[in-house]
Each structure stands twice: as C-alpha cells, then as structure tokens.
Motif scaffolding. Structure first.
Motif, PDB file in Angstrom:
ATOM      1  N   LEU A  66     -23.192   2.029  43.880  1.00  0.00           N
ATOM      2  CA  LEU A  66     -22.018   2.554  44.591  1.00  0.00           C
ATOM      3  C   LEU A  66     -22.134   2.371  46.103  1.00  0.00           C
ATOM      4  CD1 LEU A  66     -19.278   3.896  44.219  1.00  0.00           C
ATOM      5  CD2 LEU A  66     -20.428   6.115  44.270  1.00  0.00           C
ATOM      6  N   LEU A  67     -23.297   2.652  46.663  1.00  0.00           N
ATOM      7  CA  LEU A  67     -23.487   2.488  48.103  1.00  0.00           C
ATOM      8  C   LEU A  67     -23.312   1.027  48.515  1.00  0.00           C
ATOM      9  CD1 LEU A  67     -24.674   4.102  50.738  1.00  0.00           C
ATOM     10  CD2 LEU A  67     -26.599   2.630  50.287  1.00  0.00           C
ATOM     11  N   ASP A  68     -23.916   0.133  47.773  1.00  0.00           N
ATOM     12  CA  ASP A  68     -23.790  -1.293  48.107  1.00  0.00           C
ATOM     13  C   ASP A  68     -22.350  -1.775  47.965  1.00  0.00           C
ATOM     14  OD1 ASP A  68     -26.484  -1.306  48.632  1.00  0.00           O
ATOM     15  OD2 ASP A  68     -27.050  -2.247  46.740  1.00  0.00           O
ATOM     16  N   PHE A  69     -21.656  -1.301  46.940  1.00  0.00           N
ATOM     17  CA  PHE A  69     -20.261  -1.677  46.751  1.00  0.00           C
ATOM     18  C   PHE A  69     -19.395  -1.178  47.908  1.00  0.00           C
ATOM     19  CE2 PHE A  69     -16.021  -0.380  45.246  1.00  0.00           C
ATOM     20  CZ  PHE A  69     -15.498  -1.628  44.936  1.00  0.00           C
ATOM     21  N   LEU A  70     -19.550   0.101  48.261  1.00  0.00           N
ATOM     22  CA  LEU A  70     -18.746   0.668  49.349  1.00  0.00           C
ATOM     23  C   LEU A  70     -19.094   0.040  50.699  1.00  0.00           C
ATOM     24  CD1 LEU A  70     -18.632   4.445  48.358  1.00  0.00           C
ATOM     25  CD2 LEU A  70     -16.780   2.780  48.226  1.00  0.00           C
ATOM     26  N   ALA A  71     -20.352  -0.334  50.884  1.00  0.00           N
ATOM     27  CA  ALA A  71     -20.756  -0.962  52.147  1.00  0.00           C
ATOM     28  C   ALA A  71     -20.071  -2.318  52.346  1.00  0.00           C
ATOM     29  CB  ALA A  71     -22.270  -1.119  52.185  1.00  0.00           C
ATOM     30  N   LYS A  72     -19.699  -2.970  51.240  1.00  0.00           N
ATOM     31  CA  LYS A  72     -19.009  -4.258  51.341  1.00  0.00           C
ATOM     32  C   LYS A  72     -17.544  -4.107  51.727  1.00  0.00           C
ATOM     33  CE  LYS A  72     -21.983  -6.588  48.043  1.00  0.00           C
ATOM     34  NZ  LYS A  72     -22.112  -7.126  46.692  1.00  0.00           N
TER      35      LYS A  72
END
Length: 133
Positions: free
Chosen positions: A59-65
C-alpha cells in the motif's frame, strides 16, 4: 535526531503504550494466558509480517507512486491500518494507539526504505505485550 528514530521508537513505543494501557487498566483485550501456542505464534510472527507487507509494503509503495506527500500517504495508510484493528477493540484510546504505532512504523519505512525494520518493530511490540501477560 533522525538517526535516533529507530532506536528511540524501539525503546519508547512499548513503554509509552504500557504506561497508558496498564496504568489505566485498559489491557483486558490482551489476554494471552489461556491461548494456544499457535495463536501466540500467529499474533507474534504471522500477523506483523502480513500487516507490514500489506500496509507498509504494497500500500505504501502504491500510494507513493500516485501521491507526493508523505503526510497524506501516512494518514491514508494508518486510517486503514487502524480500521483493520477495529475488530480487536473499539475503544478510542486503543485505536489512537494503533494509529500512533502505525504512524511510527510508516515513518520508519519511509525513512529507511526497508520493510524489515517495521516488521521487526511490530514483532517486538507484539512480543512485549505477550511477555507482559
């Protein structure tokens, strides 16, 4: 101060939570006295690994994109993380502590960019409470 974030959170996070919960007598939901070893293993190892991979990993990596603001990313992740823990206890104090711990886990993941640190911190945090019981 930033280089001390991980050591400070490892020491202070469980102590602060202990002071709030155990001193105020709000620890009834943490009853591991009659639990099977598999339940304790699940709470101690499986849950933290799964939760950290899902929340601070995927989730963090997805939102960071798609977002460029760590405060918004952290808020979204930790609102969902807290809602995920709602089944344990619906008390506002408990949920605010879950949100706070999740925020610390998220900040550590963002700062060090390694999922292993929040996983170990989450395991340590859960182990602390199992030990106290």
């Amino acid at each position: 101060m930033q280089k001390y974030l991980l050591p400070i959170s490892v020491i202070l996070l469980p102590i602060i939570t202990w002071l709030i919960y155990f001193r105020l007598g709000l620890y009834a939901f943490l009853n591991f006295n009659n639990q099977k070893p598999t339940s304790i293993f699940f709470v101690l190892i499986i849950s933290p690994i799964f939760e950290e991979i899902v929340f601070r990993g995927v989730l963090l990596d997805f939102l960071a994109k798609i977002l460029n603001n760590n405060i918004i990313i952290s808020s979204i992740i930790n609102i969902i993380f807290t809602a995920f823990h709602y089944y344990n206890n619906d008390k506002l104090l408990y949920l605010s502590l879950v949100f706070s711990c999740g925020t610390i886990f998220t900040v550590i993941k963002i700062k060090y960019n390694k999922i292993i640190y929040p996983i170990f911190l989450h395991i340590y945090y859960n182990a602390f409470f199992i030990y106290l019981n």
